[in-house]
Design an enzyme around this catalytic site. Structure first.
Site, short mmCIF file in Angstrom:
data_model
loop_
_atom_site.label_atom_id
_atom_site.label_comp_id
_atom_site.label_asym_id
_atom_site.label_seq_id
_atom_site.Cartn_x
_atom_site.Cartn_y
_atom_site.Cartn_z
N ASP A 1 1.10 -0.89 -0.11
CA ASP A 1 -0.21 0.05 -0.05
C ASP A 1 0.57 1.18 0.16
O ASP A 1 0.12 2.18 0.97
CB ASP A 1 -1.20 -0.43 1.47
CG ASP A 1 -0.10 -0.19 2.50
OD1 ASP A 1 -0.83 0.95 3.37
OD2 ASP A 1 1.55 -0.41 2.72
N ASP B 1 7.21 1.49 2.33
CA ASP B 1 6.75 0.77 1.25
C ASP B 1 7.98 1.18 0.42
O ASP B 1 8.74 0.68 -0.22
CB ASP B 1 5.04 0.81 0.49
CG ASP B 1 3.96 0.58 1.55
OD1 ASP B 1 4.14 1.45 2.03
OD2 ASP B 1 3.36 -0.33 2.02
O1 RIB Z 1 2.27 0.34 10.98
C1 RIB Z 1 3.26 0.20 9.33
C2 RIB Z 1 2.20 0.09 8.45
O2 RIB Z 1 1.06 0.79 7.95
C3 RIB Z 1 3.52 -0.36 7.32
O3 RIB Z 1 3.63 -1.05 6.09
C4 RIB Z 1 2.45 1.13 6.73
O4 RIB Z 1 3.77 1.10 5.35
C5 RIB Z 1 1.93 1.86 6.97
O5 RIB Z 1 1.05 0.14 5.55
CA CA Z 2 2.90 -0.56 4.00
#
Ligand code: RIB
Ligand code: CA
Length: 324
Positions: A15, A20
């Site tokens: 996401d 990411d």
């Molecule tokens: O809680 C952290 C996660 O949630 C990470 O993957 C961040 O990118 C969000 O997706």
């Molecule tokens: Ca993420």
């Protein structure tokens, strides 16, 4: 006789928000692996944005990896996003995102099933966001998904506190029903919890500025800058945590992991207050009370080497020690 090293094959489900993107760059810049595809879903920001961000990351790295769109929202609930943490576009709202390529026509879930069936016992899935795509693939064709070699999950609060509620971590909280399906699937799995990205593994403002000396470093530093302010508001201290990059490092470079345990993991989905909490039953600690926890075995990372993690990330950004 030299052992034939087979090339590791990955699907990255994400996401794409700032952290990411850091994880994607690490994978895209790792020459020894094959990335069969990137699958996106709604999470940090809506799927239109996470998909554009994934396409941009692929373009920044000059790789030709296809991107497939999946679930716009969780299976049973409305999507909650984290644009307060990553910016409206998910990458710092500073004009970084202008991809020239488009996503593929095929749905992410179809791509995952088709690819796993064509590469039985070889595909490793790195899950960096909510796991709605993975859960849907499991529910659609459990037998095929049993041929997934390994799932590496950035999810749960690990052995620390939650980040979206006192007990829940964002990726699980967005779609805990899906996380429960994945945990109970029996697919070999390693969890890198949110606790791992804090402390020495987090980036100070100076460390973030140091990344600016290379084009990819600038892409990641700028894409994560909003988080400096978010964390300062939350804790009084400006820092950038990159949980997805930690999970990717654990997947790509086993030497980054200094301790891991094997556990039965139970994902709470029923009660509002504990929705998204993942209870980690360390099998080495025979708890006397064992309510209906699944008899599946999941590896949970307990600690990493923060310096090694940062060195691997910086190398992927084109910044190595000689630059200092
Ligand atoms: O809680 C952290 C996660 O949630 C990470 O993957 C961040 O990118 C969000 O997706
Ligand atoms: Ca993420």
């Amino acid at each position: 006789i030299t052992e034939v090293q087979t090339v590791r094959k990955f699907i990255i489900d994400t996401d794409v928000g700032g952290d990411d993107a850091a994880a994607l760059v690490m994978a895209l810049r790792e020459p020894s692996i094959e990335i069969l595809g990137i699958t996106t879903l709604g999470g940090n920001v809506p799927i239109e944005n996470t998909t554009k961000n994934a396409l941009q990351a692929v373009e920044e790295c000059g790789r030709d990896v296809p991107v497939y769109m999946g679930c716009a929202k969780p299976l049973m609930r409305d999507l909650i996003t984290a644009d307060n943490v990553h910016g409206k576009d998910g990458m710092g709202d500073c004009g970084l995102i202008h991809p020239t390529r488009k996503p593929e026509k095929m749905h992410a879930v179809e791509f995952i099933l088709e690819t796993v069936a064509a590469n039985p016992d070889e595909v490793e899935i790195v899950a960096l966001g909510p796991v709605s795509n993975i859960a849907l693939a499991i529910m659609k064709d459990r037998e095929t998904m049993k041929k997934v070699k390994h799932i590496w999950s950035m999810g749960t609060s690990g052995f620390g506190a939650g980040n979206i509620t006192p007990v829940a971590e964002f990726n699980v909280f967005v779609d805990a029903e899906s996380y429960s399906v994945m945990l109970n699937s029996g697919i070999p799995m390693t969890i890198a919890g949110f606790d791992l990205c804090l402390g020495d593994a987090a980036f100070t403002p100076d460390e973030l500025d140091e990344l600016m000396i290379s084009p990819l470093g600038r892409f990641i530093a700028e894409g994560n800058r909003v988080k400096l302010g978010f964390n300062e508001k939350l804790t009084g201290i400006p820092f950038v945590d990159l949980p997805d990059a930690v999970a990717m490092a654990a997947a790509l470079y086993p030497e980054v992991v200094t301790e891991a345990i094997t556990a039965h993991c139970y994902c709470c989905t029923k009660e509002t207050a504990t929705y998204g909490q993942v209870i980690i039953y360390d099998i080495a600690k025979p708890f006397s009370v064992k309510y209906d926890i699944p008899e599946t075995f999941t590896k949970v990372v307990k600690s990493i080497d923060p310096a090694l993690f940062k060195a691997r990330l910086k190398k992927s950004l084109g910044i190595n020690s000689e630059w200092r």
